[in-house]
Design a protein around this motif. Structure first.
Motif, PDB file in Angstrom:
ATOM      1  N   LEU A  26      33.673  44.832  35.166  1.00 46.07           N
ATOM      2  CA  LEU A  26      33.605  43.425  35.568  1.00 46.07           C
ATOM      3  C   LEU A  26      32.731  42.605  34.620  1.00 46.07           C
ATOM      4  CD1 LEU A  26      33.334  43.769  39.437  1.00 46.07           C
ATOM      5  CD2 LEU A  26      35.027  42.370  38.237  1.00 46.07           C
ATOM      6  N   GLN A  28      32.133  43.411  31.296  1.00 43.76           N
ATOM      7  CA  GLN A  28      32.409  43.631  29.879  1.00 43.76           C
ATOM      8  C   GLN A  28      33.752  43.052  29.452  1.00 43.76           C
ATOM      9  OE1 GLN A  28      31.831  47.759  28.845  1.00 43.76           O
ATOM     10  NE2 GLN A  28      29.624  47.606  29.111  1.00 43.76           N
ATOM     11  N   GLU A  29      33.981  43.160  28.162  1.00 40.49           N
ATOM     12  CA  GLU A  29      35.209  42.673  27.532  1.00 40.49           C
ATOM     13  C   GLU A  29      36.249  43.793  27.483  1.00 40.49           C
ATOM     14  OE1 GLU A  29      35.634  39.432  26.553  1.00 40.49           O
ATOM     15  OE2 GLU A  29      33.689  39.173  27.525  1.00 40.49           O
ATOM     16  N   ASP A  57      38.693  44.269  43.102  1.00 39.58           N
ATOM     17  CA  ASP A  57      37.926  44.137  41.858  1.00 39.58           C
ATOM     18  C   ASP A  57      38.758  44.511  40.643  1.00 39.58           C
ATOM     19  OD1 ASP A  57      35.683  43.137  43.093  1.00 39.58           O
ATOM     20  OD2 ASP A  57      34.551  45.018  43.027  1.00 39.58           O
ATOM     21  N   LYS A  60      40.818  41.628  39.929  1.00 42.44           N
ATOM     22  CA  LYS A  60      39.965  40.577  39.380  1.00 42.44           C
ATOM     23  C   LYS A  60      39.702  40.807  37.891  1.00 42.44           C
ATOM     24  CE  LYS A  60      35.473  38.406  40.246  1.00 42.44           C
ATOM     25  NZ  LYS A  60      34.274  38.442  41.107  1.00 42.44           N
ATOM     26  N   ILE A  61      39.487  42.065  37.506  1.00 41.57           N
ATOM     27  CA  ILE A  61      39.269  42.396  36.094  1.00 41.57           C
ATOM     28  C   ILE A  61      40.515  42.050  35.278  1.00 41.57           C
ATOM     29  CG2 ILE A  61      38.833  44.258  34.446  1.00 41.57           C
ATOM     30  CD1 ILE A  61      37.241  45.640  36.801  1.00 41.57           C
ATOM     31  N   GLN A  63      42.680  39.813  35.919  1.00 38.06           N
ATOM     32  CA  GLN A  63      42.731  38.355  35.828  1.00 38.06           C
ATOM     33  C   GLN A  63      41.718  37.834  34.809  1.00 38.06           C
ATOM     34  OE1 GLN A  63      41.909  36.326  39.519  1.00 38.06           O
ATOM     35  NE2 GLN A  63      43.060  34.539  38.889  1.00 38.06           N
ATOM     36  N   GLN A  64      40.494  38.344  34.843  1.00 36.47           N
ATOM     37  CA  GLN A  64      39.453  37.937  33.876  1.00 36.47           C
ATOM     38  C   GLN A  64      39.904  38.178  32.449  1.00 36.47           C
ATOM     39  OE1 GLN A  64      35.645  39.332  36.523  1.00 36.47           O
ATOM     40  NE2 GLN A  64      35.447  39.553  34.357  1.00 36.47           N
ATOM     41  N   TRP A  65      40.591  39.290  32.233  1.00 33.05           N
ATOM     42  CA  TRP A  65      41.019  39.660  30.898  1.00 33.05           C
ATOM     43  C   TRP A  65      42.366  39.036  30.522  1.00 33.05           C
ATOM     44  CZ3 TRP A  65      39.710  45.614  30.973  1.00 33.05           C
ATOM     45  CH2 TRP A  65      38.311  45.770  31.025  1.00 33.05           C
ATOM     46  N   GLY A  66      42.967  38.285  31.441  1.00 31.11           N
ATOM     47  CA  GLY A  66      44.216  37.589  31.157  1.00 31.11           C
ATOM     48  C   GLY A  66      45.406  38.515  30.985  1.00 31.11           C
TER      49      GLY A  66
END
Length: 98
Positions: A26, A28-29, A57, A60-61, A63-66
């Motif tokens: 969550l 990190q890249e 989660d 969610k990761i 989504q964060q990373w597209g």
């Protein structure tokens, strides 16, 4: 007759081991290693009747990373084809199914 327990969530046996890894992801890249870890965890918890917070989660990761799940699995298949994502701790080639 006994009642079916179809709606009761279960505790995943590796929940406590996986939770710290998910917290790291969550924050990190999307490196090659992190992509492989996310894919591994998505597969582990896919369809599991419980650990809803972990499943949320993981989404969610993504989504964060597209990424979509399909894109994640495509990228990680390519990474695993090349090899070397998970370095063996032993002397011989082995797979970790944990």
């Amino acid at each position: 007759m006994s009642e079916l327990h179809g709606n009761k969530d279960q505790q995943h046996p590796l929940y406590n081991r996986d939770r710290p890894s998910i917290l790291i992801l969550l924050a990190q890249e999307p490196t090659n290693y992190n992509l492989a870890e996310l894919a591994r965890l998505k597969i582990r918890y896919q369809g599991f009747p419980g650990a809803r917070d972990i499943q949320q989660d993981l989404d969610k990761i993504l989504q964060q990373w597209g990424l979509t799940e399909t894109e994640l699995f495509e990228k990680t298949r390519q990474l695993h084809d090349v090899g070397g994502i998970y370095q063996s701790r032993g002397k011989k080639e082995e797979e970790d199914w944990n």
